[in-house]
Scaffold this motif. Structure first.
Motif, mmCIF file in Angstrom:
data_model
loop_
_atom_site.group_PDB
_atom_site.id
_atom_site.type_symbol
_atom_site.label_atom_id
_atom_site.label_comp_id
_atom_site.label_asym_id
_atom_site.label_seq_id
_atom_site.Cartn_x
_atom_site.Cartn_y
_atom_site.Cartn_z
ATOM 1 N N ASP A 103 35.690 45.052 35.771
ATOM 2 C CA ASP A 103 35.421 45.195 37.214
ATOM 3 C C ASP A 103 35.073 46.650 37.534
ATOM 4 O OD1 ASP A 103 36.043 42.555 37.838
ATOM 5 O OD2 ASP A 103 38.135 42.973 38.259
ATOM 6 N N HIS A 104 35.749 47.579 36.873
ATOM 7 C CA HIS A 104 35.606 49.001 37.204
ATOM 8 C C HIS A 104 34.473 49.706 36.456
ATOM 9 C CE1 HIS A 104 40.127 48.767 38.338
ATOM 10 N NE2 HIS A 104 39.367 48.568 39.390
ATOM 11 N N SER A 105 33.896 49.035 35.475
ATOM 12 C CA SER A 105 32.897 49.691 34.612
ATOM 13 C C SER A 105 31.537 49.801 35.294
ATOM 14 C CB SER A 105 32.692 48.872 33.344
ATOM 15 O OG SER A 105 33.888 48.814 32.655
ATOM 16 N N PRO A 106 30.765 50.813 34.922
ATOM 17 C CA PRO A 106 29.373 50.848 35.376
ATOM 18 C C PRO A 106 28.682 49.551 34.928
ATOM 19 C CG PRO A 106 29.966 52.892 34.259
ATOM 20 C CD PRO A 106 31.102 51.944 34.050
ATOM 21 N N LYS A 107 27.918 48.962 35.806
ATOM 22 C CA LYS A 107 27.246 47.687 35.535
ATOM 23 C C LYS A 107 28.237 46.569 35.231
ATOM 24 C CE LYS A 107 22.956 49.898 34.579
ATOM 25 N NZ LYS A 107 21.857 50.237 33.765
ATOM 26 N N GLY A 108 29.416 46.667 35.843
ATOM 27 C CA GLY A 108 30.441 45.633 35.688
ATOM 28 C C GLY A 108 30.254 44.497 36.688
ATOM 29 N N VAL A 109 31.351 43.834 37.017
ATOM 30 C CA VAL A 109 31.290 42.580 37.770
ATOM 31 C C VAL A 109 30.648 42.761 39.158
ATOM 32 C CG1 VAL A 109 32.670 40.695 38.716
ATOM 33 C CG2 VAL A 109 33.303 41.704 36.519
ATOM 34 N N SER A 110 31.107 43.739 39.919
ATOM 35 C CA SER A 110 30.579 43.897 41.284
ATOM 36 C C SER A 110 29.110 44.326 41.269
ATOM 37 C CB SER A 110 31.420 44.918 42.056
ATOM 38 O OG SER A 110 32.731 44.432 42.199
ATOM 39 N N TYR A 111 28.752 45.155 40.284
ATOM 40 C CA TYR A 111 27.345 45.554 40.141
ATOM 41 C C TYR A 111 26.471 44.322 39.899
ATOM 42 C CZ TYR A 111 23.122 47.379 37.887
ATOM 43 O OH TYR A 111 21.816 47.633 37.544
ATOM 44 N N GLN A 112 26.957 43.417 39.051
ATOM 45 C CA GLN A 112 26.168 42.217 38.728
ATOM 46 C C GLN A 112 26.007 41.336 39.964
ATOM 47 O OE1 GLN A 112 24.646 42.134 35.906
ATOM 48 N NE2 GLN A 112 25.789 43.780 34.905
ATOM 49 N N LEU A 113 27.072 41.257 40.776
ATOM 50 C CA LEU A 113 26.991 40.491 42.030
ATOM 51 C C LEU A 113 25.970 41.152 42.965
ATOM 52 C CD1 LEU A 113 27.969 38.396 44.119
ATOM 53 C CD2 LEU A 113 29.970 39.847 44.533
ATOM 54 N N ALA A 114 26.021 42.476 43.040
ATOM 55 C CA ALA A 114 25.070 43.210 43.893
ATOM 56 C C ALA A 114 23.630 42.985 43.427
ATOM 57 C CB ALA A 114 25.407 44.699 43.882
ATOM 58 N N GLN A 115 23.443 42.958 42.105
ATOM 59 C CA GLN A 115 22.104 42.719 41.551
ATOM 60 C C GLN A 115 21.542 41.378 42.011
ATOM 61 O OE1 GLN A 115 20.988 45.786 40.338
ATOM 62 N NE2 GLN A 115 20.098 44.604 38.670
#
Ligand SMILES: [Zn+2]
Length: 364
Positions: A103-115
């Motif tokens: 969740d906290h990593s660059p290009k992690g879970v929230s980033y993928q949702l944003a994408q």
């Protein structure tokens, strides 16, 4: 290839040190030294997923959610967690989880949702206590070699910039004792050497390997260095993601857009505001802890999951709160883990995405 190598690839993206204190990421079941036959990636690890792994010849399951979360006192098959673990052990299937660290990593879970929603921006709440600063003194003759060794070990990265450091020239002084074994100078005599002071930052979780690299590359018997904790947050590491949509949408259009992009039949939301939606924050999974941060940063909308009745009030109608469902807000991480491992291990034959729908929640 051993199981441990796959674990290390994942942890170079999502270090275990970045998981929350309540979490249980890492290898949960199995032997690190076992040979990898095949990898199955899923959001959850259930009995059905273990059966799928066995059927497809995979002996490693990588799941986002840890099947063992709060500890097991007995493993008798009394519930689905125990039965899943028993089935995995009996069939030599290893289970690895990368949860809040991913969740906290660059290009992690929230980033993928944003994408998925076409949002470009940055981490909503960057983490603190994940960076340290190193200062050390080295003779000019060895400055480059030591600096390069530290960069190889993972120091000196800031965002999209690598090999970052600062040096300052000066005069170093030391007087070896009769017991010393100095690289330069003689016992009992004060030496003066042209040295440089070098400064660079490094991730806290790499402290051990950074210090080892410094001492291995440095010519002196006693290395003069200091390590400092930093108050700086790490802009690329942390919870949630915030940014702007490709173009502003009316609240009605945005609801339709989110449903379409995330493949949803339904979602829950607060009253539609009168202003258009442009700045949007997201958090994959249970994200009510970020509602106030999204409001503080002036977001028009916040998309997450597992939002309780009273938490919908927390935005005080300053921000459109949308709950898309836990599974639906995170399922895209399966593709992201698959893409990441495919690039890391291009020769690997069996790397599969689970076809088991583990979502326990149905929308009627
Ligand atoms: Zn989750």
């Amino acid at each position: 290839m051993q199981i441990r190598e796959i674990c290390e690839y994942i942890e170079s993206w999502a270090p275990l040190a970045w998981q929350e204190s309540y979490d249980n990421s890492g290898l949960l079941v199995g032997d690190r030294s076992a040979e990898v036959k095949g990898v199955l990636i899923s959001l959850d690890c259930t009995e059905e997923v273990v059966e799928e792994a066995i059927k497809k010849g995979c002996n490693l399951i990588i799941s986002h959610h840890p099947i063992i979360f709060s500890g097991l006192k007995r493993i008798t098959g009394a519930n689905y967690v125990e039965r899943t673990v028993i089935k995995a052990i009996q069939n030599n299937v290893c289970i690895y989880s990368c949860h809040t660290n991913l969740d906290h990593s660059p290009k992690g879970v929230s980033y993928q949702l944003a994408q998925k929603l076409g949002i470009t921006g940055q981490v909503l709440k960057p983490m603190r206590d994940v960076l340290k600063a190193l200062q050390y003194y080295v003779p000019v003759s060895h400055e480059k070699a030591v600096r390069e060794a530290l960069h190889t070990a993972g120091a000196g990265n800031i965002g999209e910039y690598s090999n970052c450091s600062f040096t300052q020239e000066g005069l170093g002084r030391f007087q070896p004792s009769t017991e010393a074994n100095p690289h330069t100078g003689s016992a009992g005599i004060l030496s003066e050497v042209n040295e440089v002071k070098v400064e660079m930052i490094f991730p806290t979780h790499l402290s051990g390997q950074i210090l080892s690299a410094l001492k291995a590359a440095h010519p002196y018997e006693e290395v003069a260095y200091s390590i400092h904790s930093l108050d700086n947050s790490w802009q690329d590491v942390g919870a949630g993601y915030v940014g702007t949509l490709e173009k502003p949408l009316s609240p009605e259009e945005f609801i339709t857009f989110a449903k379409k992009r995330l493949g949803l039949k339904a979602l829950k939301h607060t009253a539609l505001p009168s202003r258009p939606i442009s700045k949007v924050a997201v958090c994959g999974g249970a994200g009510s802890f970020l509602i106030k941060e999204a409001v503080k940063q002036g977001c028009d909308a916040y998309i997450s999951a597992d939002i309780k009745y009273h938490e919908f009030f927390d935005a005080e109608n300053q921000c459109l709160i949308i709950d898309v469902g836990h599974y639906e807000s995170e399922v895209m991480i399966i593709d992201a883990i698959h893409d990441y491992l495919s690039k890391k291990i291009s020769t690997f034959a069996v790397l599969l995405k689970s076809e088991t729908n583990t979502n326990p929640v149905f929308n009627a």
